[in-house]
Design a protein around this motif. Sequence first.
Motif, PDB file in Angstrom:
ATOM      1  N   ILE A   1      49.301  36.193  34.599  1.00  0.00           N
ATOM      2  CA  ILE A   1      49.289  36.172  33.138  1.00  0.00           C
ATOM      3  C   ILE A   1      47.864  36.438  32.679  1.00  0.00           C
ATOM      4  CG2 ILE A   1      49.737  34.780  31.079  1.00  0.00           C
ATOM      5  CD1 ILE A   1      51.713  33.144  32.792  1.00  0.00           C
ATOM      6  N   ALA A   2      47.711  37.344  31.713  1.00  0.00           N
ATOM      7  CA  ALA A   2      46.382  37.741  31.265  1.00  0.00           C
ATOM      8  C   ALA A   2      46.300  37.729  29.745  1.00  0.00           C
ATOM      9  CB  ALA A   2      46.046  39.135  31.784  1.00  0.00           C
ATOM     10  N   THR A   3      45.073  37.619  29.257  1.00  0.00           N
ATOM     11  CA  THR A   3      44.794  37.798  27.835  1.00  0.00           C
ATOM     12  C   THR A   3      43.671  38.818  27.699  1.00  0.00           C
ATOM     13  OG1 THR A   3      44.252  36.693  25.753  1.00  0.00           O
ATOM     14  CG2 THR A   3      43.170  35.846  27.731  1.00  0.00           C
ATOM     15  N   PHE A   4      43.784  39.674  26.671  1.00  0.00           N
ATOM     16  CA  PHE A   4      42.835  40.767  26.512  1.00  0.00           C
ATOM     17  C   PHE A   4      42.720  41.111  25.030  1.00  0.00           C
ATOM     18  CE2 PHE A   4      41.902  45.429  28.056  1.00  0.00           C
ATOM     19  CZ  PHE A   4      40.597  45.301  27.628  1.00  0.00           C
ATOM     20  N   ASN A   5      41.549  40.876  24.452  1.00  0.00           N
ATOM     21  CA  ASN A   5      41.262  41.346  23.105  1.00  0.00           C
ATOM     22  C   ASN A   5      40.858  42.812  23.229  1.00  0.00           C
ATOM     23  OD1 ASN A   5      39.838  42.148  20.745  1.00  0.00           O
ATOM     24  ND2 ASN A   5      39.452  40.016  20.213  1.00  0.00           N
ATOM     25  N   VAL A   6      41.768  43.698  22.836  1.00  0.00           N
ATOM     26  CA  VAL A   6      41.551  45.133  23.066  1.00  0.00           C
ATOM     27  C   VAL A   6      40.685  45.786  22.003  1.00  0.00           C
ATOM     28  CG1 VAL A   6      43.603  45.560  24.445  1.00  0.00           C
ATOM     29  CG2 VAL A   6      43.759  45.667  21.960  1.00  0.00           C
ATOM     30  N   ASN A   7      40.499  45.106  20.850  1.00  0.00           N
ATOM     31  CA  ASN A   7      39.643  45.646  19.791  1.00  0.00           C
ATOM     32  C   ASN A   7      40.061  47.070  19.398  1.00  0.00           C
ATOM     33  OD1 ASN A   7      37.615  45.924  17.922  1.00  0.00           O
ATOM     34  ND2 ASN A   7      36.009  46.346  19.424  1.00  0.00           N
ATOM     35  N   ASN A   8      41.311  47.207  18.986  1.00  0.00           N
ATOM     36  CA  ASN A   8      41.936  48.445  18.515  1.00  0.00           C
ATOM     37  C   ASN A   8      42.769  49.086  19.627  1.00  0.00           C
ATOM     38  OD1 ASN A   8      42.623  51.085  17.549  1.00  0.00           O
ATOM     39  ND2 ASN A   8      40.956  50.924  16.059  1.00  0.00           N
ATOM     40  N   VAL A   9      44.051  48.784  19.602  1.00  0.00           N
ATOM     41  CA  VAL A   9      44.943  49.165  20.702  1.00  0.00           C
ATOM     42  C   VAL A   9      45.098  50.675  20.841  1.00  0.00           C
ATOM     43  CG1 VAL A   9      47.084  49.042  19.352  1.00  0.00           C
ATOM     44  CG2 VAL A   9      47.136  48.575  21.833  1.00  0.00           C
ATOM     45  N   ASN A  10      45.024  51.413  19.765  1.00  0.00           N
ATOM     46  CA  ASN A  10      45.164  52.862  19.878  1.00  0.00           C
ATOM     47  C   ASN A  10      43.868  53.526  20.317  1.00  0.00           C
ATOM     48  OD1 ASN A  10      47.986  53.480  19.085  1.00  0.00           O
ATOM     49  ND2 ASN A  10      47.401  52.433  17.195  1.00  0.00           N
ATOM     50  N   ARG A  11      42.764  53.083  19.787  1.00  0.00           N
ATOM     51  CA  ARG A  11      41.477  53.645  20.216  1.00  0.00           C
ATOM     52  C   ARG A  11      41.196  53.355  21.679  1.00  0.00           C
ATOM     53  NH1 ARG A  11      35.544  52.545  17.401  1.00  0.00           N
ATOM     54  NH2 ARG A  11      34.322  53.800  18.878  1.00  0.00           N
ATOM     55  N   ARG A  12      41.622  52.170  22.166  1.00  0.00           N
ATOM     56  CA  ARG A  12      41.358  51.782  23.559  1.00  0.00           C
ATOM     57  C   ARG A  12      42.586  51.955  24.452  1.00  0.00           C
ATOM     58  NH1 ARG A  12      36.106  51.159  21.801  1.00  0.00           N
ATOM     59  NH2 ARG A  12      36.063  49.636  20.122  1.00  0.00           N
ATOM     60  N   LEU A  13      43.548  52.746  24.012  1.00  0.00           N
ATOM     61  CA  LEU A  13      44.806  52.832  24.759  1.00  0.00           C
ATOM     62  C   LEU A  13      44.596  53.310  26.191  1.00  0.00           C
ATOM     63  CD1 LEU A  13      47.862  52.501  24.769  1.00  0.00           C
ATOM     64  CD2 LEU A  13      48.060  54.831  23.844  1.00  0.00           C
ATOM     65  N   ASP A  14      43.773  54.327  26.401  1.00  0.00           N
ATOM     66  CA  ASP A  14      43.540  54.806  27.764  1.00  0.00           C
ATOM     67  C   ASP A  14      42.945  53.715  28.638  1.00  0.00           C
ATOM     68  OD1 ASP A  14      44.556  57.264  27.087  1.00  0.00           O
ATOM     69  OD2 ASP A  14      42.604  58.245  26.873  1.00  0.00           O
ATOM     70  N   ASN A  15      42.015  52.938  28.074  1.00  0.00           N
ATOM     71  CA  ASN A  15      41.421  51.829  28.825  1.00  0.00           C
ATOM     72  C   ASN A  15      42.474  50.789  29.174  1.00  0.00           C
ATOM     73  OD1 ASN A  15      39.403  53.077  26.943  1.00  0.00           O
ATOM     74  ND2 ASN A  15      37.986  51.774  28.086  1.00  0.00           N
ATOM     75  N   LEU A  16      43.313  50.461  28.196  1.00  0.00           N
ATOM     76  CA  LEU A  16      44.360  49.460  28.424  1.00  0.00           C
ATOM     77  C   LEU A  16      45.327  49.917  29.496  1.00  0.00           C
ATOM     78  CD1 LEU A  16      45.979  46.897  27.736  1.00  0.00           C
ATOM     79  CD2 LEU A  16      47.058  48.194  25.868  1.00  0.00           C
ATOM     80  N   LEU A  17      45.784  51.159  29.419  1.00  0.00           N
ATOM     81  CA  LEU A  17      46.749  51.657  30.400  1.00  0.00           C
ATOM     82  C   LEU A  17      46.145  51.716  31.797  1.00  0.00           C
ATOM     83  CD1 LEU A  17      48.399  54.530  28.318  1.00  0.00           C
ATOM     84  CD2 LEU A  17      49.338  52.253  28.800  1.00  0.00           C
ATOM     85  N   ALA A  18      44.878  52.105  31.892  1.00  0.00           N
ATOM     86  CA  ALA A  18      44.223  52.146  33.203  1.00  0.00           C
ATOM     87  C   ALA A  18      44.131  50.749  33.806  1.00  0.00           C
ATOM     88  CB  ALA A  18      42.829  52.764  33.070  1.00  0.00           C
ATOM     89  N   TRP A  19      43.782  49.771  32.973  1.00  0.00           N
ATOM     90  CA  TRP A  19      43.690  48.402  33.469  1.00  0.00           C
ATOM     91  C   TRP A  19      45.058  47.858  33.872  1.00  0.00           C
ATOM     92  CZ3 TRP A  19      45.609  43.901  30.953  1.00  0.00           C
ATOM     93  CH2 TRP A  19      45.316  42.715  31.636  1.00  0.00           C
ATOM     94  N   LEU A  20      46.093  48.147  33.080  1.00  0.00           N
ATOM     95  CA  LEU A  20      47.448  47.704  33.443  1.00  0.00           C
ATOM     96  C   LEU A  20      47.860  48.261  34.796  1.00  0.00           C
ATOM     97  CD1 LEU A  20      49.381  48.105  30.050  1.00  0.00           C
ATOM     98  CD2 LEU A  20      48.712  45.954  31.150  1.00  0.00           C
ATOM     99  N   ASP A  21      47.522  49.513  35.043  1.00  0.00           N
ATOM    100  CA  ASP A  21      47.893  50.150  36.302  1.00  0.00           C
ATOM    101  C   ASP A  21      47.138  49.533  37.478  1.00  0.00           C
ATOM    102  OD1 ASP A  21      49.234  52.340  37.806  1.00  0.00           O
ATOM    103  OD2 ASP A  21      47.174  53.017  38.114  1.00  0.00           O
ATOM    104  N   GLU A  22      45.872  49.165  37.249  1.00  0.00           N
ATOM    105  CA  GLU A  22      45.053  48.597  38.322  1.00  0.00           C
ATOM    106  C   GLU A  22      45.388  47.125  38.572  1.00  0.00           C
ATOM    107  OE1 GLU A  22      41.162  49.102  36.821  1.00  0.00           O
ATOM    108  OE2 GLU A  22      41.262  51.285  36.794  1.00  0.00           O
ATOM    109  N   ALA A  23      45.462  46.352  37.498  1.00  0.00           N
ATOM    110  CA  ALA A  23      45.587  44.897  37.624  1.00  0.00           C
ATOM    111  C   ALA A  23      47.030  44.441  37.790  1.00  0.00           C
ATOM    112  CB  ALA A  23      44.967  44.223  36.402  1.00  0.00           C
ATOM    113  N   ARG A  24      47.980  45.193  37.244  1.00  0.00           N
ATOM    114  CA  ARG A  24      49.407  44.913  37.325  1.00  0.00           C
ATOM    115  C   ARG A  24      49.747  43.463  36.953  1.00  0.00           C
ATOM    116  NH1 ARG A  24      52.541  48.605  39.163  1.00  0.00           N
ATOM    117  NH2 ARG A  24      54.152  47.171  39.934  1.00  0.00           N
ATOM    118  N   PRO A  25      49.300  43.016  35.790  1.00  0.00           N
ATOM    119  CA  PRO A  25      49.690  41.677  35.334  1.00  0.00           C
ATOM    120  C   PRO A  25      51.174  41.651  34.981  1.00  0.00           C
ATOM    121  CG  PRO A  25      48.553  42.848  33.594  1.00  0.00           C
ATOM    122  CD  PRO A  25      48.455  43.712  34.809  1.00  0.00           C
ATOM    123  N   ASP A  26      51.786  40.498  35.116  1.00  0.00           N
ATOM    124  CA  ASP A  26      53.194  40.350  34.746  1.00  0.00           C
ATOM    125  C   ASP A  26      53.362  40.113  33.252  1.00  0.00           C
ATOM    126  OD1 ASP A  26      54.520  40.374  37.454  1.00  0.00           O
ATOM    127  OD2 ASP A  26      53.075  38.757  37.741  1.00  0.00           O
TER     128      ASP A  26
END
Length: 256
Positions: free
Chosen positions: A3-28
């Motif tokens: 389980i993770a928490t992440f303040n993305v500070n603009n989900v669309n602007r940081r979408l590539d960062n978010l998707l890359a982290w999801l792929d690497e970290a694979r949180p549930d």
Amino acid sequence: MKIATFNVNNVNRRLDNLLAWLDEARPDVVCLQELKAADSQFPRAAIEAAGYGAVWRGQPTWNGVAILARAAEPVVTRWELPGDPGDTQSRYIEAAVAGVLIASLYAPNGNPQPGPKYDYKLAWHERLNAHAGTLLAAGVPVVLAGDYNVAPGPLDVYASRSYDDNALVQPASRAAFQHLLDQGWTDAVRKAFPDEAVYTFWDYRRNRWQRNAGLRLDHLLLSKPMARRLRSVGIDRDVRGRDEASDHAPVWMEVK
């Protein structure tokens, strides 16, 4: 279960960062804050393509919270924090995932203080404390995850006087957070790192990331049934150092 928490500070602007982290970290499960997007602007298709179901409460320009679940659909139990029907700011969402009640919260910053923004911050924390007490009394597995906008103690702020007047470190702000711990919630990060200065936020200004001049603002608080299941905790600091990064890093824990 991770389980993770992440303040993305603009989900669309940081979408590539978010998707890359999801792929690497694979949180549930992931709790997101500061979406800075209206409900209709949430990148649902991209999140689903990454393998996650999602629920969210957006708000244009500011605020916004979401809960993602890998290969599952979170079941919303609350769309807002109770206690003030007139509060329209999108700062709280709560959902059930795999038998665990998960809350994603984005507490008010409160600056400048004193003033109406700080008054709102303290009132919001009072409402959180009241609701948290109700959840704790239920005796079920609960995680209160998010950006609390409180650095709880001296270890949670880099050595500096520049934050002395900041709402994040005022005695009343810290007392509100301590009230949650006194209720019986477990601070997962501090339990894992009892004597270590670890940070989750580095301001963009004054080379604070490069100097490791950070604060610990993002917290995972666990009810007693959940705390007994805690196995490991971490902060993915490297995510903060990437191009177009949020000023926060993801915080995660693994539970049995």
